[in-house]
Design an enzyme around this catalytic site. Structure first.
Site, short mmCIF file in Angstrom:
data_model
loop_
_atom_site.label_atom_id
_atom_site.label_comp_id
_atom_site.label_asym_id
_atom_site.label_seq_id
_atom_site.Cartn_x
_atom_site.Cartn_y
_atom_site.Cartn_z
N ILE A 109 -8.35 8.04 8.29
CA ILE A 109 -9.75 8.44 8.15
C ILE A 109 -10.65 7.45 8.89
CG2 ILE A 109 -11.59 9.08 6.55
CD1 ILE A 109 -9.50 9.26 4.33
N TYR A 154 0.84 -1.21 0.00
CA TYR A 154 0.00 0.00 0.00
C TYR A 154 0.87 1.26 0.00
CZ TYR A 154 -3.43 3.44 1.62
OH TYR A 154 -4.23 4.56 1.74
N LYS A 204 1.00 4.20 -2.97
CA LYS A 204 0.63 5.60 -2.76
C LYS A 204 1.79 6.54 -3.08
CE LYS A 204 -3.62 4.91 -1.69
NZ LYS A 204 -4.71 5.39 -2.57
N THR A 244 -13.73 5.51 8.84
CA THR A 244 -14.71 5.01 7.87
C THR A 244 -15.27 3.69 8.38
OG1 THR A 244 -13.15 3.69 6.58
CG2 THR A 244 -13.35 6.03 5.99
#
Length: 295
Positions: free
Chosen positions: A234, A176, A180, A236
């Site tokens: 975040i 990941y 990014k 979520t």
């Protein structure tokens, strides 16, 4: 000739997106739906793409109601952003359905996967790169082609991550993080190509990707600005497992504001990057991380 600066745009309209269609990949996710609703409220139409067959019914009802109130329109299409052969016919359909040309993209589609590097399944590693990097490129490429076809200016926002700047402390997500960081470089590369025709030397060296290069000057198109947005952690629905492990509390302690961000906090950054308020900004990364990377 360079494109003129939008100096006559009233201040109140710098975040407006009237007369534009904005596409959001990963549009059924928390960030995509939230930002999509904000675009509708700012005068723009939206096209949501997602691998899910259909969006959540209650959330889609909210999107349609928002569109109705603001005299805007919303469209949803099922799509796997990694399936290159399906992208051109999908965009043919989109072009027939929308009332305004595509003038923007918010590329939200992305996946992650935790695992120690010495044991990381290479197929999972490749899938993360395929979705996060290749899939993002394929959608950006298609949107760029559409903007060139319509001969319009546009703005592309690639949702990267602070994890493209730093490694995630205490959690092993090498694939990941690498993906990014790649989006940051993809942002700069696309911004350079699509900002002005003089940014690229005439012709090119023959290669597998360009076996018969032309020495003619490249055709001039209106500029497409390309920037990335790098969120911090975040809150979520998919972070439920992290909350159970106590990771959310730990992440909150790792930034200067002492809390995890909410999806609603990325509405204004996306609207800024899409609209005329950021007219002189391209090839940049807007980091919205609560000061995580500044500490």
């Amino acid at each position: 000739m360079t494109h003129p600066a939008p100096v006559d745009v009233p201040t109140r309209d710098l975040f407006r997106l009237d007369g534009r269609t904005i596409l959001l990949s990963g549009g059924a996710g928390a960030v995509g739906l939230c930002v999509g609703k904000a675009i509708l409220e700012s005068g723009g139409d939206i096209v949501l793409l997602d691998v899910a067959q259909s969006p959540n019914a209650a959330q889609w009802e909210d999107i349609e109601e928002t569109a109705k109130i603001n005299n805007t329109k919303a469209f949803y299409y099922q799509a796997d952003v990694t399936e290159a052969e399906t992208i051109p016919p999908l965009f043919d359909r989109i072009r027939e359905d929308v009332r305004f040309p595509l003038r923007g993209l918010v590329a939200c589609a992305g996946i992650s996967g935790e695992g120690d590097a010495v044991d990381y399944d290479i197929n999972v590693f490749r899938k993360i790169l395929d979705v996060n990097v290749t899939g993002t490129f394929l959608v950006a490429q298609a949107v760029g082609r559409d903007m060139h076809r319509a001969n319009v200016t546009g703005s592309i926002v690639l949702i990267a991550s602070m994890s493209g700047w730093v490694s995630n402390r205490g959690i092993n997500t090498s694939a990941y993080n690498a993906s990014k960081s790649a989006l940051h470089q993809l942002t700069r590369s696309l911004a350079a190509e699509w900002g002005h025709p003089q940014n690229t030397f005439p012709g090119s060296t023959p290669s597998d990707t360009n076996p018969n290069p032309s020495m003619e000057p490249r055709k001039a198109y209106p500029p497409i600005r390309v920037n990335s947005l790098s969120p911090g952690h975040i809150e979520t629905p998919i972070s439920e497992a992290a909350r159970k492990r106590g990771l959310t509390d730990e992440w909150a302690r790792q930034n200067m504001l002492g809390r995890v961000s909410q999806v609603q906090e990325f509405r204004a950054p996306c609207l800024f990057l899409l609209g005329e308020g950021s007219s002189y900004m391209t090839g940049a990364d807007l980091r919205v991380d609560g000061g995580h990377c500044a500490w």
